[in-house]
Scaffold this motif. Structure first.
Motif, short mmCIF file in Angstrom:
data_model
loop_
_atom_site.label_atom_id
_atom_site.label_comp_id
_atom_site.label_asym_id
_atom_site.label_seq_id
_atom_site.Cartn_x
_atom_site.Cartn_y
_atom_site.Cartn_z
N SER A 199 0.81 -1.21 0.00
CA SER A 199 0.00 0.00 0.00
C SER A 199 0.85 1.26 0.00
O SER A 199 0.43 2.30 -0.52
CB SER A 199 -0.93 0.00 1.22
N TRP A 200 2.02 1.18 0.56
CA TRP A 200 2.86 2.38 0.70
C TRP A 200 3.23 3.00 -0.66
O TRP A 200 3.05 4.20 -0.86
CB TRP A 200 4.11 2.02 1.50
N PRO A 201 3.74 2.22 -1.65
CA PRO A 201 4.07 2.84 -2.94
C PRO A 201 2.83 3.33 -3.68
O PRO A 201 2.89 4.36 -4.36
CB PRO A 201 4.80 1.73 -3.70
N ARG A 202 1.69 2.60 -3.58
CA ARG A 202 0.48 3.07 -4.26
C ARG A 202 0.03 4.41 -3.69
O ARG A 202 -0.36 5.33 -4.44
CB ARG A 202 -0.64 2.03 -4.11
N THR A 203 0.07 4.52 -2.39
CA THR A 203 -0.32 5.78 -1.77
C THR A 203 0.66 6.89 -2.13
O THR A 203 0.27 8.05 -2.33
CB THR A 203 -0.38 5.61 -0.24
N PHE A 204 1.94 6.56 -2.23
CA PHE A 204 2.94 7.55 -2.61
C PHE A 204 2.70 8.07 -4.02
O PHE A 204 2.80 9.28 -4.28
CB PHE A 204 4.33 6.93 -2.50
N ILE A 205 2.35 7.16 -4.94
CA ILE A 205 2.06 7.58 -6.32
C ILE A 205 0.82 8.48 -6.34
O ILE A 205 0.80 9.53 -7.01
CB ILE A 205 1.86 6.34 -7.21
N ALA A 206 -0.24 8.08 -5.60
CA ALA A 206 -1.45 8.90 -5.56
C ALA A 206 -1.16 10.26 -4.94
O ALA A 206 -1.69 11.29 -5.41
CB ALA A 206 -2.53 8.17 -4.76
N ALA A 207 -0.34 10.30 -3.93
CA ALA A 207 0.00 11.58 -3.31
C ALA A 207 0.77 12.47 -4.28
O ALA A 207 0.56 13.69 -4.32
CB ALA A 207 0.82 11.34 -2.04
N ASN A 208 1.66 11.87 -5.08
CA ASN A 208 2.39 12.66 -6.07
C ASN A 208 1.46 13.27 -7.11
O ASN A 208 1.59 14.43 -7.50
CB ASN A 208 3.44 11.79 -6.77
N ILE A 209 0.46 12.46 -7.57
CA ILE A 209 -0.49 12.97 -8.57
C ILE A 209 -1.34 14.07 -7.96
O ILE A 209 -1.59 15.12 -8.58
CB ILE A 209 -1.35 11.81 -9.11
N VAL A 435 6.87 7.57 -10.87
CA VAL A 435 7.08 6.45 -9.95
C VAL A 435 6.35 5.23 -10.49
O VAL A 435 5.16 5.32 -10.83
CB VAL A 435 6.60 6.78 -8.52
N VAL A 436 7.08 4.11 -10.57
CA VAL A 436 6.51 2.87 -11.09
C VAL A 436 6.82 1.75 -10.10
O VAL A 436 7.96 1.65 -9.60
CB VAL A 436 7.10 2.52 -12.48
N VAL A 437 5.82 0.92 -9.82
CA VAL A 437 6.02 -0.22 -8.94
C VAL A 437 6.68 -1.34 -9.75
O VAL A 437 6.15 -1.78 -10.77
CB VAL A 437 4.69 -0.71 -8.33
N VAL A 438 7.83 -1.80 -9.31
CA VAL A 438 8.58 -2.84 -10.01
C VAL A 438 8.23 -4.22 -9.46
O VAL A 438 7.92 -5.15 -10.21
CB VAL A 438 10.10 -2.58 -9.90
N ASP A 439 8.28 -4.38 -8.14
CA ASP A 439 7.99 -5.67 -7.49
C ASP A 439 7.00 -5.46 -6.36
O ASP A 439 7.13 -4.50 -5.58
CB ASP A 439 9.27 -6.31 -6.92
N GLN A 440 6.02 -6.34 -6.28
CA GLN A 440 5.08 -6.32 -5.18
C GLN A 440 5.65 -7.09 -3.99
O GLN A 440 6.45 -8.00 -4.14
CB GLN A 440 3.75 -6.98 -5.61
N ALA A 441 5.25 -6.68 -2.80
CA ALA A 441 5.69 -7.37 -1.58
C ALA A 441 4.90 -8.67 -1.42
O ALA A 441 3.71 -8.73 -1.74
CB ALA A 441 5.50 -6.47 -0.37
N ARG A 442 5.55 -9.69 -0.93
CA ARG A 442 4.91 -10.98 -0.67
C ARG A 442 4.84 -11.23 0.83
O ARG A 442 5.61 -10.67 1.61
CB ARG A 442 5.68 -12.10 -1.35
N VAL A 443 3.91 -12.09 1.20
CA VAL A 443 3.77 -12.44 2.62
C VAL A 443 5.02 -13.19 3.06
O VAL A 443 5.40 -14.19 2.43
CB VAL A 443 2.51 -13.30 2.85
N PRO A 444 5.73 -12.72 4.09
CA PRO A 444 6.98 -13.38 4.51
C PRO A 444 6.73 -14.78 5.04
O PRO A 444 5.71 -15.05 5.69
CB PRO A 444 7.53 -12.45 5.59
N GLY A 445 7.69 -15.66 4.75
CA GLY A 445 7.54 -17.03 5.20
C GLY A 445 8.02 -17.28 6.61
O GLY A 445 7.64 -18.27 7.24
N GLY A 446 8.83 -16.42 7.15
CA GLY A 446 9.36 -16.60 8.50
C GLY A 446 9.73 -15.26 9.10
O GLY A 446 9.80 -14.24 8.41
N PRO A 447 9.96 -15.25 10.41
CA PRO A 447 10.29 -13.99 11.08
C PRO A 447 11.67 -13.49 10.69
O PRO A 447 12.59 -14.27 10.44
CB PRO A 447 10.22 -14.36 12.56
N SER A 448 11.80 -12.18 10.63
CA SER A 448 13.09 -11.55 10.36
C SER A 448 13.86 -11.26 11.63
O SER A 448 15.08 -11.08 11.60
CB SER A 448 12.88 -10.24 9.59
N SER A 449 13.15 -11.18 12.74
CA SER A 449 13.79 -10.97 14.04
C SER A 449 12.87 -11.56 15.12
O SER A 449 11.66 -11.72 14.90
CB SER A 449 14.01 -9.47 14.29
#
Length: 733
Positions: A199-209, A435-449
């Motif tokens: 959602s963050w990059p989509r909102t950023f693009i909308a805010a720029n427009i 601004v163009v979205v190149v890769d979408q985020a995926r649901v992580p498979g395991g914890p990062s910390s």
């Protein structure tokens, strides 16, 4: 008294090697100094190894406990591309223009916008996170009870808290040497981590427009106001131009605009009239000159006018014929012949006609000249009048041109603003973005910390750091001399040598040439030989700051090392308060130093031979009531002078310096003193006080010897030789 003065003079005559010379230290590069520094603190850590291990173990334990108690966090990221130039679909420039010189500033601005609170609040609003119980509970934000509706203030508070949570979890990481940016979000919820990161990059693009539309609207409003102002100024300048031209009678003919929109300089009506009248005047002058030329010509026949006149030509031709006929008649007849008379009359009639015609032609030429002259004068007057009017208009044209330039400037500005207003209107209606979205985020498979390995490593490093700080503080508070390098660094004394801590019988190790103790004292003897320009001083006092530092052992070992070289050495036990050398050498102490200082003159009877090669002993003798009074007498100098003549070297074992006056008194009677320092036992303050007491009396301190050095705490740098010698000793046994 004489012998004491001669001893002092002998001391003053010794040329010493200054502190810091090659006799006492080896010069090296910075790597050697760094190695000494590291070795010193490594030895300090070894001495306090249990403190170090305890601190490291506590830090690692805290790291493990914290890792086990930490809530797992999940991270995922989306990737966008931020282009410097925005896609220009309409080929019309918008409000923001690209400039390659400010790429760094542009991208830094974009990164800051991606981390802005306004963008976080917009994400909260778009996803309605302030009202989402799943998000609030996953991120630890307290929500309202199920049955109670939330007030506006409570919703605003939750929205602010949610925006803060997003800012704390979002991470902006530009990809090096590219236009790509990774937007990562860390959350206790796997699903929410992917949702926010997408959602963050989509909102950023909308805010720029939206920002682009807002900027365009503001620009259009601004340009509308400026257009109205410039239009009013243009109308005012045009009216001023027309009014000025009407008042001054300036009428412009023709003209136009160049490529830049500026009015080309046209001619005025007066200038046009002056040009036309001047051309007519030039033509009139030409006609007047021609008429004058024809008028001044007296021979009409020769003149162009006469030649061109057909009547005169015909009359002249007729007269010529009649004259010819008349001439033929006169050949045959007389002039009175009737036919000849008739011809003569015809000729006279023709001559009168020719004269009248010539007079008429001449009169016509005169009239033509007069008319041409009059026309020239009239045109000259008109030219003069027009020149005066033109001169006045030329002066008025200066101000007229000023008004004209004002009109042109306002018109150009108006046209430019109008063109820009139309362009922004077209560009603002196209929702293009850079601004163009190149890769979408995926649901992580395991914890990062938490990362157990990383936390253990960090805990271990933190433990090492805290242990180092603790060791540094303990070493700073522990004001004792432990390391041989401290002698030169802290006390500013030359280090004559180090003596290892002995675990066996001291006398046997000193006597044995292959023992570590014997080698250490022989090394001290070598340093003493290099300490002065004359070799080993003839008379030496061995003392220390406090009792028990090994000064008596050092005096015995030093005397033994000197005696091994074939020198005759007298070891004097001047510690009359606590003598010990006679016990170690298993000799009697019935007579000695106290007897000689009390008045005995039998010097030879007091000296006892020892089993050590070249070494004799002068015991302390019976304990006197006041040792200091005896040492303060003149007999001490005589005693030293007497034995100096009998032996090659005198080694005097003196009492400690602190609290007693014996050592300074003894040191004044000899060439130099050797200061004994026990490793890790006596404070530097006590050592400095002792050295000051010795130096106040004018005593020359040859250097220091560090005793009872624990080889295991100082590594191979000070123990490798002793270890090898111990192996030799064991093999010989």
């Amino acid at each position: 008294m004489q012998s004491r003065n001669s001893s002092a003079a002998h001391v003053a005559s010794i040329e010493t090697v200054p502190v810091g010379s090659p006799a006492f230290e080896m010069t090296g590069d910075d790597s050697i100094a760094l190695g000494d520094f590291l070795r010193r603190w490594w030895n300090a850590a070894i001495r306090r190894i249990y403190v170090v291990l305890l601190i490291v173990a506590l830090c690692v334990g805290v790291g493990i406990i914290k890792t086990m108690l930490t809530t797992p966090l999940y991270s995922t990221s989306s990737r966008i591309e931020i282009s410097r130039e925005q896609k220009n679909i309409t080929n019309v420039e918008g409000v923001d223009q690209a400039n390659g010189a400010y790429d760094a500033e542009f991208y830094d601005t974009q990164y800051a916008l991606l981390k802005s609170r306004s963008l976080a609040e917009r994400v909260v609003s778009d996803l309605r996170l302030a009202e989402n119980a799943s998000f609030l509970s996953a991120h630890g934000i307290t929500s309202d009870s199920a049955g109670a509706p939330a007030s506006l203030q409570q919703r605003n508070a939750r929205a602010v808290a949610a925006a803060g949570v997003l800012l704390g979890g979002i991470s902006i990481k530009p990809v090096a040497n590219s236009k790509l940016v990774d937007i990562s979000y860390t959350s206790p919820s796997q699903q929410w981590a992917a949702t926010i990161a997408n959602s963050w990059p989509r909102t950023f693009i909308a805010a720029n427009i939206d920002r682009q539309f807002a900027t365009t609207a503001d620009a259009r409003n601004y340009l509308e106001n400026k257009l109205a102002d410039v239009r009013a100024k243009m109308e005012q300048s045009e009216q001023a131009l027309i009014n000025f031209g009407s008042d001054r009678g300036i009428v412009k003919i023709g003209g136009g605009r160049d490529a830049d929109g500026r009015t080309q300089d046209p001619q005025t009506l007066v200038a046009t009239n002056l040009e036309a009248v001047n051309a007519a005047l030039v033509s009139a002058k030409t006609d007047r000159i021609a008429a004058q030329s024809r008028m001044l010509s007296r021979n009409s026949e020769a003149s162009p006018g006469g030649a061109e006149n057909g009547g005169i030509g015909a009359l002249r031709a007729k007269r010529a014929e009649l004259a010819a006929d008349y001439s033929r008649l006169l050949v045959k007849f007389d002039p009175g012949y009737p036919e000849a008379i008739a011809l003569s009359e015809q000729i006279k009639s023709l001559d009168m006609s020719i004269s009248r015609e010539s007079a008429r032609i001449i009169s016509g030429k005169t009239a033509a000249y007069t008319e041409a002259l009059q026309r020239e004068r009239e045109l000259t007057a008109q030219v003069s009048a027009l020149k005066g009017q033109f001169d006045r208009q030329q002066r008025d044209t200066i101000q007229y041109n000023i008004y004209q330039r004002d009109v042109d400037t306002n018109r150009q500005l108006y046209d430019a603003l109008l063109q820009r207003y139309k362009e922004i209107g077209v560009a603002g209606t196209v929702g293009a973005t850079n601004v163009v979205v190149v890769d979408q985020a995926r649901v992580p498979g395991g914890p990062s910390s938490p990362n157990l390995q990383r936390n253990l490593l960090l805990s271990f490093l933190a433990g090492i750091f805290l242990a180092g700080v603790t060791v540094f503080m303990l070493e700073s508070l522990d004001q004792v001399v432990r390391d041989p390098s401290d002698v030169q660094r802290v006390l500013k004394l030359p280090l004559l040598g180090t003596v290892p801590l002995s675990e066996g019988e001291v006398l046997q190790e000193i006597v044995s040439p292959h023992s570590g103790l014997a080698e250490a004292y022989f090394s001290v003897r070598t340093s003493l030989a290099l300490s002065t320009s004359r070799g080993i001083p003839k008379t030496i006092v061995v003392t220390s700051a406090e009792p028990g530092e090994g000064k008596s052992t050092t005096a015995l070992g030093l005397a033994t090392a000197i005696g091994r070289t074939g020198q005759r050495v007298l070891l004097i036990d001047a510690d009359m308060r606590s003598p010990s050398l006679h016990e170690r050498l298993e000799l009697s102490n019935d007579l000695g130093v106290s007897n000689l200082l009390a008045g005995s003159e039998d010097f030879a009877a007091m000296v006892k031979e020892t089993s050590i090669r070249g070494v004799s002993l002068l015991p302390a003798g019976p304990m006197p009531p006041s040792a200091s009074e005896l040492l303060a007498s003149e007999r001490l100098g005589r005693l030293v002078a007497k034995f100096s003549d009998m032996y090659d070297h005198l080694v005097i074992d003196a009492p400690p310096v602190i609290g007693l006056a014996d050592a300074p008194l003894l040191a004044r009677a000899v060439e130099g003193s050797v200061f004994v320092i026990e490793s890790g036992d006596v404070s530097t303050r006590a050592i400095r006080n002792a050295l000051e007491r010795l130096q106040v009396g004018g005593t020359f301190v040859l250097g220091a010897i560090m005793t009872k050095l624990n080889i295991s705490e100082h590594g191979y740098g000070y123990g490798y030789a002793y270890g090898d010698n111990q192996k030799v000793k064991a093999s010989n046994a």
